[in-house]
Enzyme design. Sequence first.
Site, PDB file in Angstrom:
ATOM      1  N   GLU A  81       0.875  -1.192   0.004  1.00  0.00           N
ATOM      2  CA  GLU A  81       0.068   0.075  -0.101  1.00  0.00           C
ATOM      3  C   GLU A  81       0.873   1.273   0.250  1.00  0.00           C
ATOM      4  OE1 GLU A  81      -3.480   0.070   2.605  1.00  0.00           O
ATOM      5  OE2 GLU A  81      -3.457   2.302   2.698  1.00  0.00           O
ATOM      6  N   LYS A 257      -7.802  -0.802  11.194  1.00  0.00           N
ATOM      7  CA  LYS A 257      -7.284  -1.285   9.964  1.00  0.00           C
ATOM      8  C   LYS A 257      -6.143  -0.495   9.640  1.00  0.00           C
ATOM      9  CE  LYS A 257      -6.359  -1.768   5.350  1.00  0.00           C
ATOM     10  NZ  LYS A 257      -5.726  -1.082   4.433  1.00  0.00           N
ATOM     11  N   ASP A 273       4.063 -13.543  12.171  1.00  0.00           N
ATOM     12  CA  ASP A 273       2.848 -14.305  11.759  1.00  0.00           C
ATOM     13  C   ASP A 273       1.899 -13.082  12.133  1.00  0.00           C
ATOM     14  OD1 ASP A 273       0.639 -15.404  11.782  1.00  0.00           O
ATOM     15  OD2 ASP A 273       0.915 -17.009  12.941  1.00  0.00           O
ATOM     16  N   HIS A 370      -2.163   9.885  -0.992  1.00  0.00           N
ATOM     17  CA  HIS A 370      -2.356   8.474  -1.842  1.00  0.00           C
ATOM     18  C   HIS A 370      -2.295   8.294  -2.821  1.00  0.00           C
ATOM     19  CE1 HIS A 370      -4.089   4.480  -1.719  1.00  0.00           C
ATOM     20  NE2 HIS A 370      -3.727   4.219  -0.474  1.00  0.00           N
TER      21      HIS A 370
HETATM   22  C1  MEV Z   1      -6.248   2.925   4.665  1.00  0.00           C
HETATM   23  O1  MEV Z   1      -5.383   1.810   4.290  1.00  0.00           O
HETATM   24  C2  MEV Z   1      -6.455   3.209   6.133  1.00  0.00           C
HETATM   25  C3  MEV Z   1      -7.446   4.213   6.752  1.00  0.00           C
HETATM   26  O2  MEV Z   1      -8.601   3.967   6.050  1.00  0.00           O
HETATM   27  C4  MEV Z   1      -7.569   4.295   8.113  1.00  0.00           C
HETATM   28  C5  MEV Z   1      -8.285   5.291   8.951  1.00  0.00           C
HETATM   29  O3  MEV Z   1      -9.557   5.430   8.144  1.00  0.00           O
HETATM   30  O4  MEV Z   1      -8.210   5.196   9.756  1.00  0.00           O
HETATM   31  C6  MEV Z   1      -6.904   5.678   5.935  1.00  0.00           C
END
Ligand code: MEV
Length: 421
Positions: A81, A257, A273, A370
């Site tokens: 990413e 995430k 892991d 991004h």
């Molecule tokens: C993207 O990989 C992660 C985000 O969605 C985390 C978040 O929204 O806090 C940008």
Amino acid sequence: MKTDFSGFHKLGLNERLAILKKATGLSTREVNDLVNSGSLDIEIADIMIENVIGVMHTPMGIAVNFRVNGRDYLIPMCTEEPSVVAAASHAAKLALPSGFKAESDDPVMIGQIQLVGVRDFEKVKDIIMSKRDYILKAANNKDSVMLTLGGGAKDIEVRKVETERGVMAIVHVLVDVRDAMGANSVNTICETLSPYLEEITGARARLRIISNLAVYRKARATAVWRKEDLGEDVIEGILDAYHFALNDPFRCATNNKGVMNGIDAVLVATGNDFRAAEAGAHAYAALNGYKPLTKYEKDKKGNLVGSIELPLAVGLVGGATKTNPIARISLKILGVKSSKELAEIAACTGLANNFAALRAMIKEGIQKGHMKLHAKNIAIMAGAAGNNVYEIASRMIQESNISVSRAMELVKIYRRAGRKR
Ligand code: MEV
């Protein structure tokens, strides 16, 4: 090693490698292994898993500016990413000069032995607890490096789990696994103990396996981001974002995430892991209703204080940490001396990536940064190569049109221009 890696991201690959070599003492062979994408021999890969047909590569970047407990670290991160490495580095830079403070529990894992056919739970529990010392001795009966280093089974617990199929007695064996992730030793101990537990209780042992909810092996980190660097509105925005996640599982999943973006990248780079860490992190987050793994508040001066706490079962020995040459190099770059230290560093990257994502979303939104990085990927997807990748990516950014279709048009244009030259 000095932290000042400012401008590292602006250097070319060879310059970055030269600086890394100097800062970490990597050998020429190790640097060659890093850049040679075939450095995991197919023969080794063939031993690692079944039905091997090849090796899949993931880019590795170095997160810079991390000062943890007063020590400067270069953190290898493997991820597909864009933005993750840049975000971690930027968040860490904003946390300087004090950097992160981190700590962790001893590396104690839980092994579970499931006993079914339990008629009287309290009686079964009493029998097991009365044999505690013998059980621990039996668990530690085999010679192992873990025991010589002071690890091994340290305690037991017996929990009652009521199910649709009756009461189950769940025996937890608490094992200090030292610098291992621990699954192998814990599973062996559980399998060794189960016949004896069946014998003394008259119950039947079913599952004998590690728990990934490693609540006795948590890592914690905190950092302070100053009001003068962030501005009051960004701090208020991050607090709003945190309270959103605290009260809404849909947002919380995405928040967590973002945390795991950082942690997984370190775990992949070090051959750990990451699925175990993911399972443990989310199960821990859900213990009292699904909650963020990070927390934000203001200190008396109005600065933003971020913190993280999660179970992190990571190792420096065993598994891919030793068989994969790139994982070994990652550990050398990190220079960590124990699994505890690695867990602390990984927790810091989780906090940094979460902070960076929240800050970006509060400010310009994450798509700008991004997509800038993603533009290069899109150019490659559309068939660009060499310098054209950069040129096509910057042109799409200038035009605010970052898409595969535009990239394909540009690839054609640049190819035609190339032929004419
Ligand atoms: C993207 O990989 C992660 C985000 O969605 C985390 C978040 O929204 O806090 C940008």
